[in-house]
Scaffold this active site. Structure first.
Site, PDB file in Angstrom:
ATOM      1  N   GLY A  14       0.797  -1.362  -0.021  1.00 33.87           N
ATOM      2  CA  GLY A  14      -0.084  -0.072   0.031  1.00 33.87           C
ATOM      3  C   GLY A  14       0.616   1.211  -0.100  1.00 33.87           C
ATOM      4  CB  SER A  15       4.274   2.176  -0.805  1.00 32.06           C
ATOM      5  OG  SER A  15       4.355   1.916  -2.004  1.00 32.06           O
ATOM      6  NE  ARG A  67     -10.316 -14.308 -12.851  1.00 29.31           N
ATOM      7  CZ  ARG A  67      -9.315 -14.357 -12.085  1.00 29.31           C
ATOM      8  NH1 ARG A  67      -9.066 -13.587 -11.299  1.00 29.31           N
ATOM      9  NH2 ARG A  67      -8.631 -15.439 -12.120  1.00 29.31           N
ATOM     10  CG  ASN A 109      -2.807  -0.661 -12.841  1.00 29.14           C
ATOM     11  OD1 ASN A 109      -2.764  -0.875 -11.488  1.00 29.14           O
ATOM     12  ND2 ASN A 109      -2.235  -1.415 -13.642  1.00 29.14           N
ATOM     13  CG  HIS A 111       2.455  -2.129 -15.037  1.00 28.28           C
ATOM     14  ND1 HIS A 111       2.298  -3.322 -14.717  1.00 28.28           N
ATOM     15  CD2 HIS A 111       3.832  -2.210 -15.850  1.00 28.28           C
ATOM     16  CE1 HIS A 111       3.048  -4.579 -15.180  1.00 28.28           C
ATOM     17  NE2 HIS A 111       3.742  -3.543 -15.951  1.00 28.28           N
ATOM     18  CB  THR A 143      -9.072  -1.425 -21.314  1.00 26.70           C
ATOM     19  OG1 THR A 143      -7.687  -2.049 -21.636  1.00 26.70           O
ATOM     20  CG2 THR A 143      -9.124   0.171 -21.608  1.00 26.70           C
ATOM     21  CG  LEU A 146      -3.067  -7.948 -17.142  1.00 25.18           C
ATOM     22  CD1 LEU A 146      -3.808  -7.785 -15.816  1.00 25.18           C
ATOM     23  CD2 LEU A 146      -2.314  -9.266 -16.937  1.00 25.18           C
ATOM     24  CG  ASP A 147      -0.511  -4.800 -16.895  1.00 27.02           C
ATOM     25  OD1 ASP A 147      -1.039  -4.365 -15.927  1.00 27.02           O
ATOM     26  OD2 ASP A 147       0.245  -5.770 -16.644  1.00 27.02           O
ATOM     27  CD  GLN A 175      11.144   9.259  -9.764  1.00 25.21           C
ATOM     28  OE1 GLN A 175      10.534  10.277  -9.931  1.00 25.21           O
ATOM     29  NE2 GLN A 175      12.218   9.236  -8.925  1.00 25.21           N
TER      30      GLN A 175
HETATM   31  C1  GRF Z   1       3.682  -0.917  -7.389  1.00 26.05           C
HETATM   32  O1  GRF Z   1       4.896  -1.294  -7.715  1.00 26.05           O
HETATM   33  C2  GRF Z   1       2.713  -0.916  -8.404  1.00 26.05           C
HETATM   34  O2  GRF Z   1       3.127  -0.208  -9.554  1.00 26.05           O
HETATM   35  C3  GRF Z   1       2.131  -2.280  -8.802  1.00 26.05           C
HETATM   36  O3  GRF Z   1       2.188  -3.081  -7.596  1.00 26.05           O
HETATM   37  C4  GRF Z   1       3.283  -2.303  -6.566  1.00 26.05           C
HETATM   38  C5  GRF Z   1       2.434  -2.194  -5.530  1.00 26.05           C
HETATM   39  O4  GRF Z   1       3.075  -1.458  -4.490  1.00 26.05           O
HETATM   40  N1  GRF Z   1       1.144  -2.164  -9.469  1.00 26.05           N
HETATM   41  P1  GRF Z   1       2.367  -0.892  -3.121  1.00 26.05           P
HETATM   42  O5  GRF Z   1       1.491  -1.823  -2.642  1.00 26.05           O
HETATM   43  O6  GRF Z   1       1.927   0.559  -3.687  1.00 26.05           O
HETATM   44  O7  GRF Z   1       3.643  -0.514  -2.371  1.00 26.05           O
END
Ligand code: GRF
Length: 216
Positions: A14-15, A67, A109, A111, A143, A146-147, A175
């Site tokens: 959850g950062s 799902r 999202n 990534h 969408t 995925l990704d 970042q």
């Molecule tokens: C991050 O690297 C994010 O880009 C990816 O999963 C990781 C989640 O990290 N989708 P955090 O839980 O937000 O610390």
């Protein structure tokens, strides 16, 4: 003006969620975290959210027959809280097409690669294995693929000769914590518009910074 309510979906640390909560503390930030939903009961991010006084909900996916039924339960929780933007932040559950279709253009999202390079999992190792000199992070609309949704913004970092997947992940994550709150702000300010696979960001000048890796 009323702040945009965001719902953050997590499964772990959850950062990025914490970065959004921190950004939203500023009086002039146009969005607030209305609820954090996790599909994992023990996700460390839940405690961070609770300590910040944010509403949380745990919806374990295992309790659902498929799902889409799970997705509809998550969606109902978000709607109950008046959410106008869903931010996936380390949500490790593949969604049924129903969810991104229902939240079309209102779900984003983050990534940890420069998409479309290196979708999926073990992303930093993919970058190292490919010998990439530059990697980074991407915020995109979600969408059903995925990704693969329309890219809103990216931040690039160098891949250094001694990097491991962990050191590269840490450099990218710093970042991510800048990029995600920035994009949520733009969304809340109504600056984003999607045309096909391209996203326009109104009022933001084109970047003048180049990243060479290695330096010339
Ligand atoms: C991050 O690297 C994010 O880009 C990816 O999963 C990781 C989640 O990290 N989708 P955090 O839980 O937000 O610390």
């Amino acid at each position: 003006m009323a702040k945009l309510k965001i719902g953050v979906l997590i499964s772990g640390r959850g950062s990025n969620m914490a970065a959004l909560i921190a950004a939203a503390k500023a009086a002039d930030y146009p969005a607030e975290v209305a609820v954090v939903v996790s599909n994992v009961a023990g996700a460390p991010g839940l405690k961070i959210a609770q300590d910040a006084g944010i509403a949380t909900a745990v919806i374990p996916h295992k309790g659902f027959p498929d799902r889409e039924t799970f997705d509809r339960a998550v969606s109902a929780e978000l709607e109950k809280r008046g959410v106008g933007l869903v931010a996936l932040a380390g949500f490790m559950r593949i969604q049924s097409p129903w969810f991104p279709t229902h939240w079309k253009d209102r779900i984003i999202n983050i990534h940890p690669s420069l998409l479309p390079s290196f979708p999926g999992l073990r992303v930093q190792q993919q970058a190292l294995d490919a010998g990439a000199r530059v990697s980074g992070c991407t915020v995109h609309f979600v969408t059903p693929d995925l990704d693969a949704g329309p890219i809103i913004a990216q931040a690039a970092v160098p891949v250094l000769p001694d990097d491991t997947a962990d050191t590269l992940a840490a450099r990218i994550l710093r970042q991510e914590h800048r990029l995600y709150p920035m994009v949520v702000r733009w969304f809340a300010e109504g600056r984003l518009s999607v045309a096909g696979s391209r996203v326009a960001v109104a009022g933001v000048p084109p970047t003048a910074t180049l990243l060479f890796s290695p330096e010339p």
